[in-house]
Design a protein around this motif. Structure first.
Motif, PDB file in Angstrom:
ATOM      1  N   PHE A 164      52.018  10.917  37.064  1.00  0.00           N
ATOM      2  CA  PHE A 164      52.878  11.829  37.817  1.00  0.00           C
ATOM      3  C   PHE A 164      52.798  13.251  37.259  1.00  0.00           C
ATOM      4  N   TYR A 165      52.821  14.207  38.157  1.00  0.00           N
ATOM      5  CA  TYR A 165      52.904  15.617  37.774  1.00  0.00           C
ATOM      6  C   TYR A 165      54.316  16.082  38.082  1.00  0.00           C
ATOM      7  N   ARG A 166      55.104  16.300  37.011  1.00  0.00           N
ATOM      8  CA  ARG A 166      56.497  16.702  37.183  1.00  0.00           C
ATOM      9  C   ARG A 166      56.833  17.825  36.210  1.00  0.00           C
ATOM     10  N   ASP A 167      57.651  18.758  36.685  1.00  0.00           N
ATOM     11  CA  ASP A 167      58.164  19.837  35.828  1.00  0.00           C
ATOM     12  C   ASP A 167      57.040  20.574  35.098  1.00  0.00           C
ATOM     13  N   GLY A 168      55.955  20.815  35.812  1.00  0.00           N
ATOM     14  CA  GLY A 168      54.867  21.604  35.252  1.00  0.00           C
ATOM     15  C   GLY A 168      53.983  20.888  34.266  1.00  0.00           C
ATOM     16  N   ALA A 169      54.108  19.559  34.154  1.00  0.00           N
ATOM     17  CA  ALA A 169      53.297  18.816  33.186  1.00  0.00           C
ATOM     18  C   ALA A 169      52.884  17.475  33.778  1.00  0.00           C
ATOM     19  N   TYR A 170      51.743  16.974  33.289  1.00  0.00           N
ATOM     20  CA  TYR A 170      51.241  15.687  33.760  1.00  0.00           C
ATOM     21  C   TYR A 170      51.684  14.577  32.817  1.00  0.00           C
ATOM     22  N   GLU A 173      35.009   5.800  59.908  1.00  0.00           N
ATOM     23  CA  GLU A 173      33.986   5.716  58.861  1.00  0.00           C
ATOM     24  C   GLU A 173      34.524   6.110  57.503  1.00  0.00           C
ATOM     25  N   SER A 174      35.373   7.134  57.465  1.00  0.00           N
ATOM     26  CA  SER A 174      35.896   7.596  56.180  1.00  0.00           C
ATOM     27  C   SER A 174      37.258   8.233  56.386  1.00  0.00           C
ATOM     28  N   VAL A 175      38.006   8.328  55.295  1.00  0.00           N
ATOM     29  CA  VAL A 175      39.339   8.925  55.337  1.00  0.00           C
ATOM     30  C   VAL A 175      39.486   9.853  54.137  1.00  0.00           C
ATOM     31  N   PHE A 176      40.106  11.003  54.357  1.00  0.00           N
ATOM     32  CA  PHE A 176      40.362  11.951  53.278  1.00  0.00           C
ATOM     33  C   PHE A 176      41.870  12.196  53.229  1.00  0.00           C
ATOM     34  N   PRO A 177      42.605  11.296  52.582  1.00  0.00           N
ATOM     35  CA  PRO A 177      44.068  11.336  52.634  1.00  0.00           C
ATOM     36  C   PRO A 177      44.666  12.398  51.724  1.00  0.00           C
ATOM     37  N   ILE A 178      45.912  12.725  52.009  1.00  0.00           N
ATOM     38  CA  ILE A 178      46.658  13.727  51.244  1.00  0.00           C
ATOM     39  C   ILE A 178      47.463  13.022  50.155  1.00  0.00           C
ATOM     40  N   ILE A 179      47.518  13.621  48.981  1.00  0.00           N
ATOM     41  CA  ILE A 179      48.208  13.035  47.831  1.00  0.00           C
ATOM     42  C   ILE A 179      49.716  12.981  48.084  1.00  0.00           C
ATOM     43  N   TYR A 180      50.329  11.873  47.676  1.00  0.00           N
ATOM     44  CA  TYR A 180      51.780  11.745  47.713  1.00  0.00           C
ATOM     45  C   TYR A 180      52.359  12.290  46.410  1.00  0.00           C
ATOM     46  N   PRO A 181      53.019  13.453  46.413  1.00  0.00           N
ATOM     47  CA  PRO A 181      53.628  13.935  45.172  1.00  0.00           C
ATOM     48  C   PRO A 181      54.763  12.985  44.750  1.00  0.00           C
ATOM     49  N   PRO A 182      54.979  12.811  43.456  1.00  0.00           N
ATOM     50  CA  PRO A 182      54.361  13.505  42.323  1.00  0.00           C
ATOM     51  C   PRO A 182      53.089  12.846  41.790  1.00  0.00           C
TER      52      PRO A 182
END
Length: 377
Positions: A228-234, A306-315
């Motif tokens: 997870f990427y939270r509060d400016g840090a991974y 044929e392919s999928v380029f999905p969007i990231i679920y934050p965080p």
């Protein structure tokens, strides 16, 4: 004393409506116990407590809509309870009916009295279909009795708004990069066919299970894609809790997690996936499944793309996609060309945490794992 706050049950959730408390003041609760049912824009979710304790005060009342992070209840630390004789079973009342959260919500929206509905589900449970049938046979009011009521919110529309808000946030905040690789699946397909030939129909495995397990195993060497990427840090996570993108019958999708995927045998993973899909479409998910996916896998191959380029679920910081498994021209290592089953695996990842080089290495490792299906057991 500690406070129980409304948890975020996904990146697209800003608020929730309390449908029901499962506890009352004075009740002792254990970590992982369901204590409330909360309605989101996608589903009615069973919300779990994360600490042992004793309920001191219920602050939020059923029917209230509150923002994520609002204090809903206060609890005292757990204390040993004196032994007590078992209480007699309570007589059946509306609050004790066997009814799914989704059915309860539909009944509320349609004005159906649950105690008058005949349940046809397991052990007489009332299902959404039972409520819909009961609503159809309600008496049509006379013309002079009719009055205009505000329309009930359209769940599908609300879900689309929530998804749009989350994906807009994702594209605004996360510097995505995308990679894809065509993966030969001859060995995996042959192994799966041979394995399923030994099994009864009810125990057969899906290719999606092999792909899910391969993703989880491959991630062992890529902690920069699982966390997870939270509060400016991974914040990397050791275990792989894979969110599975599930399309809903009424439209939209959810992506609840299967926990510890890398550690699950394929049989257990297949059982978990089947159960998760069933409960997601019945509107009976748990808060832990919605709040802690460390990466998401989107398999829309059944749609024929044929392919999928999905969007990231934050965080989260990565999402893996699989297109359809289909026969395509393939050049073998010896230079010969033949037709073989292949799949396009894609990766969307967060440039704040990883880069294209790391992403490419991950896809190569994923492809390698899928060439050794017997080791994914």
């Amino acid at each position: 004393m500690f406070e129980f706050k409304l948890p975020s049950l996904g990146a697209d959730m800003d608020e929730g409506k309390l449908i029901e408390w499962k506890v009352k003041p004075g009740d002792a609760v254990k970590r992982g116990q369901v204590i409330a049912v909360v309605d989101t824009s996608k589903a009615a979710v069973d919300v779990e407590i994360w600490e042992d304790g004793v309920v001191s005060e219920l602050i939020t009342q059923p029917g209230e809509t509150i923002p994520v992070g609002t204090v809903m209840a206060r609890l005292n630390g757990a204390a040993p309870a004196p032994a007590a004789p078992p209480r007699p079973a309570a007589p059946p009342v509306p609050g004790r009916l066997r009814v799914s959260p989704a059915a309860r919500k539909v009944a509320l929206a349609k004005g159906v009295a649950l105690e008058k509905v005949l349940g046809t589900g397991p052990q007489g449970a009332i299902t959404v279909e039972d409520v819909e049938k009961a609503a159809l046979v309600k008496r049509e009011p006379k013309a002079e009795e009719r009055r205009i009521e505000p329309a009930a919110p359209d769940r599908a529309l609300e879900m689309r708004k929530a998804i749009a808000a989350a994906m807009t946030r994702s594209k605004r905040e996360i510097p995505h990069y995308y990679l894809s690789q065509t993966v030969p699946m001859q060995r995996a397909a042959e192994w799966l066919a041979a394995e399923n030939a030994k099994r009864p129909v009810t125990k057969r495995l899906l290719m999606a299970v092999l792909q899910l397990k391969a993703v989880a195993v491959a991630l062992a060497g890529f902690p920069d894609l699982n966390g997870f990427y939270r509060d400016g840090a991974y914040h990397p996570v050791a275990a792989v809790h894979a969110g599975v993108a599930i399309s809903l019958r009424q439209g939209g999708l959810v992506a609840p997690a299967i926990h510890d995927v890398a550690q699950l045998p394929l049989d257990d993973l297949m059982t978990a996936l089947t159960d998760l899909v069933r409960r997601a479409r019945a509107g009976s998910l748990r808060s832990s499944e919605m709040s802690d996916p460390t990466i998401t896998v989107s398999n829309i191959g059944e749609g024929g793309v044929e392919s999928v380029f999905p969007i990231i679920y934050p965080p989260q910081v990565a999402i893996v996609g699989f297109g359809t498994l289909a026969p395509r021209p393939w050049v073998a290592p010896d230079g010969g060309m033949h037709v073989a089953p292949t799949v396009v695996a894609s990766l969307g990842a967060d440039h704040r945490v990883s880069d294209g080089h790391r992403g490419a290495l991950f896809l190569a490792e994923l492809a390698r794992r899928l060439q050794e299906p017997e080791k994914l057991r």
